[in-house]
Write a protein that holds these residues in place. Structure first.
Motif: not given
Length: 505
Positions: A105-118
């Motif tokens: 979660e960043i600033a109230g927004q949700n992100y699903l992380l793929p396997t190559d996220v840095p």
């Protein structure tokens, strides 16, 4: 940190108007995408996310879904898989999205992380945003495809994947933020509550291949006769109880914007136990070569749905059917003969006959149980009985929660009388749906608890002379912020009520 659980259920195709008119039958189908990511390259790997996705795929296939299973998706593969999911959905369908893996979660927004996220560090939040999948965008895509019911389930409430010894982490949180502003027709579930971490296992001796949440949720989905809210509530209780055995706090939460109750498993328990096991769903590549096949609609899919509302005299229960009916009868399971609901003074334009009364009344002290409903179809054939679970406490909480959401501008009101008074009578009236009320006086951050009277299930909206209904504020007070935590664990958005002109925003 939290781990978020995203489940989108695209429309069930069963609905009716408040007047009892049934909509024409819709050739809806059920489509699901389940994603499990274990093999992260630059952040900690996971052990059970792929297994969780496979288990959910098996479960959803038993419930009549055409299932796409995607494993260890990098950013490009994830995007291509979502495109394939888009193509499989048609207007009116029921869509189910499940994600197991790292969420952030960043600033109230949700992100699903793929396997190559840095492996981002402090100040590199944009790297995470650009390399990940925005959860809200998945909701938008399903809305654009006109999915009638959408279920989002996130089993992603893990520790911050970007925390490393000796470095400052990205400004965000492991897991996901509450999704409280969902559009109508969307139901979302999270494997743990805010600032909680979801358990993969209960001990070193726990050999179950699935996380504590997924193993529980998948099993509850198959329980016949239970709607989504009941499935989520029972999952929350069971997961919480299991976590407490190892002195851990994990309480799954859900957010419900469904208009009517949704049942994914409508068969009787005997039929469910006799149903042969379906083969495991086929894993799809990032770009599946063909679209997901249509699931044939069976005659038994015209099971009724029900809505419950509490009033001073007891309960009103309204049944809805997808197809025209010539008669409706009901009984509490195993108790006496079926009773006809009668008719209302309205002609059904499709049958040119009087419309059956779609509602029944239950006494205020009605106990939990199963309502069995039958109906006569257009050809004169009797269908059913269909089981509908009646849980008075859950129905009351759901009904009052909807009222609170629709009347949020009435939560507080101000009056000048020997100073400034702020009344919260509206919140007291619907207190059975509320776990906690927090307010902030001249601050946008609700930082103090407003004590509510206890809920009396026998007379839930009663207000007695001994109940506090207002508090006195300093005359110079400008505004009061309010945040509700509902009984299901979900949290409202923060509302601001201005006192300066004695009007609410």
């Amino acid at each position: 940190m939290t781990r978020r659980l995203l489940g989108i259920l695209a429309a069930l195709g069963l609905a009716a108007s408040l007047t009892g008119f049934a909509l024409p039958a819709h050739a809806e189908k059920r489509v699901a995408l389940v994603v499990g990511n274990n093999d992260y390259k630059h952040v900690p790997k996971l052990l059970k996310a792929v297994n969780d996705a496979r288990t959910m795929g098996d479960t959803l296939k038993q419930l009549g879904f055409s299932v796409m299973v995607a494993e260890n998706q990098n950013r490009q593969q994830f995007s291509e898989t979502l495109l394939a999911f888009d193509k499989a959905i048609e207007p009116g369908d029921t869509a189910f999205f499940f994600f197991a893996g790292h969420g952030f979660e960043i600033a109230g927004q949700n992100y699903l992380l793929p396997t190559d996220v840095p492996a981002a560090t402090e100040g590199q939040e944009e790297l995470v945003r650009d390399a990940s999948i925005l959860a809200d965008r998945i909701v938008e895509r399903l809305q654009n495809k006109k999915a009638r019911t959408s279920i989002l389930v996130f089993d992603a409430c893990r520790n911050n994947p970007f925390e490393r010894a000796g470095t400052r982490a990205v400004a965000g949180g492991g897991g996901l933020a509450p999704m409280v502003q969902l559009p109508e027709g969307v139901f979302s579930v999270f494997s743990a509550g805010p600032r909680q971490t979801a358990l993969d296992r209960l001990s070193n001796d726990d050999a179950n291949p699935n996380s504590v949440f997924t193993r529980t949720f998948a099993k509850q989905l198959l329980e016949p006769g239970d709607n989504l809210v009941q499935v989520a509530q029972r999952t929350r209780r069971l997961v919480s109880e299991m976590a407490e055995t190892v002195r851990h706090k994990q309480v799954p939460v859900y957010f419900d914007q469904m208009v009517d109750d949704v049942f994914l498993s409508g068969a009787t328990k005997d039929a469910a136990s006799a149903r042969p096991a379906d083969p495991s769903p086929q894993k799809v590549a990032a770009l599946p070569p063909v679209s997901v096949p249509r699931v044939p609609k069976e005659e038994t899919t015209n099971a009724p749905i029900a809505s419950f509302s509490r009033h001073n005299g007891g309960w009103s229960v309204v049944f809805s059917f997808a197809d025209p009916t010539l008669g409706i009868s009901w009984r509490m399971a195993g108790k006496g003969d079926f009773r006809e609901t009668g008719f209302i003074d309205t002609l059904d334009p499709r049958t040119r006959k009087r419309m059956p009364n779609p509602s029944i009344e239950l006494p205020p002290d009605a106990a939990a149980g199963t309502i069995e409903v039958r109906y006569v179809d257009q050809s004169g054939e009797m269908k059913g009985p269909f089981p509908i679970r009646f849980d008075p406490e859950a129905a009351l909480i759901r009904d009052q929660r909807k009222i609170l959401d629709m009347t949020s501008t009435s939560w507080l009101s101000f009056r000048e009388f020997n100073g400034l008074l702020v009344y919260y009578t509206h919140l007291v009236s619907y207190r059975c749906a509320i776990r906690e009320v927090r307010i902030g006086i001249d601050t946008a951050v609700p930082n103090q608890v407003l004590k509510m009277p206890n809920c009396d299930m026998r007379d839930p909206s009663a207000i007695t002379a001994s109940m506090p209904l207002y508090m006195k504020l300093a005359p110079a007070t400008q505004f009061v912020s309010v945040e509700l935590t509902y009984r299901d664990g979900s949290v409202s958005e923060i509302k601001s009520f201005r006192a300066a002109n004695r009007s609410n925003n």
